[in-house]
Design an enzyme around this catalytic site. Structure first.
Site, PDB file in Angstrom:
ATOM      1  N   LYS A 192       0.843  -1.148   0.058  1.00 20.34           N
ATOM      2  CA  LYS A 192       0.173  -0.005   0.000  1.00 20.34           C
ATOM      3  C   LYS A 192       0.913   1.301   0.024  1.00 20.34           C
ATOM      4  O   LYS A 192       1.215   1.785   0.953  1.00 20.34           O
ATOM      5  CB  LYS A 192      -0.991  -0.120   1.291  1.00 20.34           C
ATOM      6  CG  LYS A 192      -2.241   0.871   1.098  1.00 20.34           C
ATOM      7  CD  LYS A 192      -3.053   0.234  -0.411  1.00 20.34           C
ATOM      8  CE  LYS A 192      -4.134   1.118  -0.539  1.00 20.34           C
ATOM      9  NZ  LYS A 192      -4.960   0.941  -1.550  1.00 20.34           N
ATOM     10  N   SER A 385      -8.410  -0.366  -5.577  1.00 19.04           N
ATOM     11  CA  SER A 385      -8.830  -0.152  -3.876  1.00 19.04           C
ATOM     12  C   SER A 385     -10.493   0.160  -3.931  1.00 19.04           C
ATOM     13  O   SER A 385     -10.956  -0.961  -4.291  1.00 19.04           O
ATOM     14  CB  SER A 385      -8.193   1.314  -3.446  1.00 19.04           C
ATOM     15  OG  SER A 385      -6.792   0.923  -3.248  1.00 19.04           O
TER      16      SER A 385
END
Length: 586
Positions: A192, A385
């Protein structure tokens, strides 16, 4: 008393000024609208359909909302991807259209949009009609589209920028430390990478790996397409890109980027010959946008319809129209659900994600919609996402090869300026009624208890993310977790690891939706609808978006996200499902 009358007078003057400005803009908008409503275009015999610099291909009606169109009269004409694909398909059967000319030095379109248009042009060539291309100073995106032509010509002083792909990650850690600004980062997933600029002075090995894999996937796909169209090997064109041979016009022809160097007027004569135009006559040209206008109003609206629901932009809570705002988007879902004429839905996603809370709200409403109507998903440039999360309410997912997707991960960023304040002689004391009443302040940052609870919130959100993905993709938690952790994937790789069902275009998704709903004859209806400039201005006058829209209309697309970050910082708060990458081919 005198002061009272002064204040009253000042207020009256202010009201008249505001009213006068509003009336002025109202009439300007009406004038622009009336001027744009010109006579219907007629397609003449021997017409060449033209892709030129005046065309910008957009993914969603929400991208074509300019509150002050008179400020951007010379800007490229915005046309929906679906309309462009339909125009090419229609031109294939239109006897008056003799061929297509691609004259785009710069590609005002995303990577997946160019891919879709390229595929449609390949199909067009099967009609036996010609597709030719011409360039001056040609960007990589412009050449990716133009290279599909049977013959490609370059100006004698022109160039082709074929260079490959790169990603530059800007790192702020040392800058922030220098001025005493700290950012508490809480995330799940080594990949991430949205938070890395605030953590490290160089990108991590994990981020370097995922970027290299993704860029290689995208580049290899695009290069193979170009090489195939130009009837050259991938290795030859790899050498061209590595050596920047396209910068010199003589090398462009020598190494197969272009067939011949021609002046534009010479190219015009060539088109006239191909179209069968007499030498003493002008070539009949028609832009793609005008061709669409020539038949759009005549399209029959059938009783049975497929809705194309556009989810374009970052995901936020609340109401708005320039991105995906949960309340506004859910209203569109409800309209579709209630409309009995709509038998199936294509959810077109072009989003890097955003608010976890808003994404979850949207997913629930889509899951409810799916109980009544089949939902087929089509991915644009990004479905990452939160953008990937909302796709879990679907019967089938199509991705483009060039889509940036996955990024199954969660993070939060919480800044504090404690050191900066100390350096400037600023400090604060806290009085509180409970142990964690001030678990976070800008001058003190997070308390240990606050950090622990936010970490638990991040972990819980990640678990929920993986749960819905594993359920929708019919895989175990461990399977999804192994390809999650915030890692981004190309559409090609996403198909291989099972994150999507197939590789295809928006048109493929529409065809699948028709099949799922057992429809033979149907029309397409877009949601949300495009609003007029006046309607948009009236909406914005009652919202905090007006400053962003006005200033945003004067800056380039790549600066708009930074502008939003400055003008609307609250949209970056909370737990986020978002990917930071914006990949461009040009």
């Amino acid at each position: 008393m005198k002061s009272f009358f002064k204040n009253v007078l000042a207020n009256i003057v202010a009201i008249f000024l505001v009213g006068g400005i509003f009336i002025f803009f109202f009439f300007v908008l009406m004038l622009v609208g009336s001027l744009s409503g010109s006579d219907k275009v007629k397609v003449k015999e021997g017409t060449v359909l033209t892709f030129d610099q005046a065309l910008q291909i957009i993914d969603s009606p929400s991208q074509d909302q300019d509150p002050f169109p008179f400020l951007s009269q010379n800007a490229p004409k915005k046309v929906l991807l679906y309309d462009v694909l339909e125009a090419i398909r229609k031109a294939k059967e239109d006897d008056k259209i003799k061929g297509i000319s691609i004259e785009t030095d710069f590609a005002f379109a995303g990577m997946t949009q160019l891919d879709n248009v390229r595929a449609a042009l390949e199909d067009f060539k099967k009609s036996g009609k010609f597709v030719y291309g011409y360039g001056n100073m040609v960007s990589q995106g412009g050449y990716y589209l133009g290279s599909v032509a049977q013959q490609y010509y370059l100006n004698p002083m022109g160039a082709v920028e074929l260079t490959g792909m790169a990603s530059e990650v800007v790192l702020y850690k040392d800058f922030f430390e220098k001025y005493g600004v700290e950012v508490d980062v809480i995330r799940h997933g080594d990949f991430k990478a949205a938070v890395e600029p605030f953590l490290y002075s160089e990108i991590s090995d994990e981020n370097r790996l995922q970027l290299n894999t993704m860029l290689s996937d995208l580049w290899n796909r695009n290069l193979s397409q170009i090489a195939s169209s130009r009837k050259r090997s991938v290795q030859e064109f790899t050498t061209v890109a590595d050596s920047l041979y396209g910068i010199l016009p003589e090398n462009a022809t020598k190494y197969g980027l272009a067939d011949k160097l021609l002046q534009k007027s010479q190219y015009e004569e060539l088109l006239k010959e191909k179209a069968g135009t007499k030498k003493d006559k002008d070539l009949e040209r028609l832009s793609v946008s005008k061709y669409i206008d020539s038949y759009k109003e005549d399209k029959e609206k059938k009783d049975q319809r497929i809705a194309v629901l556009y989810a374009s932009g970052a995901i936020y809570s609340g109401k708005g129209s320039d991105a995906i705002y949960s309340e506004t988007f859910i209203e569109e879902i409800h309209k579709i659900k209630k409309n009995e004429d709509i038998k199936a839905v294509v959810l077109r996603i072009n989003s890097p994600g955003g608010s976890a809370n808003a994404s979850d709200e949207i997913l629930y409403e889509l899951q409810e919609l799916k109980k009544k109507k089949p939902i087929i998903v089509s991915f644009g440039d990004y479905a990452a996402s939160g953008g990937y999360y909302i796709a879990m309410a679907s019967d089938y997912i199509y991705s483009d090869h060039n889509t940036v997707t996955g990024s199954i991960g969660v993070f939060g960023m919480i800044p504090n300026v404690e050191k900066l304040a100390e350096n400037q002689g600023i400090r604060s004391d806290i009085v509180q009624t409970n142990a964690n009443a001030a678990y976070y302040t800008l001058l003190h940052g997070l308390t240990p208890s606050g950090r622990m609870m936010i970490q638990k919130s991040i972990e819980g959100t990640y678990d929920r993310f993986v749960h819905w993905v594993s359920k929708a993709r019919k895989k175990s938690y461990e399977d999804i977790d192994s390809v999650g952790g915030g890692r981004i994937w190309s559409g090609t790789r996403a198909k291989e690891i099972g994150l999507v069902d197939g590789l295809g275009t928006l048109e493929d998704a529409i065809a699948m939706a028709g099949k799922k709903a057992k429809l033979k004859d149907y029309s397409i209806e877009s949601f949300p609808k495009k609003t007029s400039a006046l309607e948009q201005l009236l909406k914005d006058l009652n919202s905090q978006q007006v400053l962003y829209r006005v200033v945003g209309s004067l800056v380039s697309e790549d600066k708009k996200e930074m502008l939003r970050f400055i003008l609307e910082p609250q949209k970056q708060s909370g737990v986020l499902m978002e990917t930071p990458y914006r990949v461009k081919i040009n």
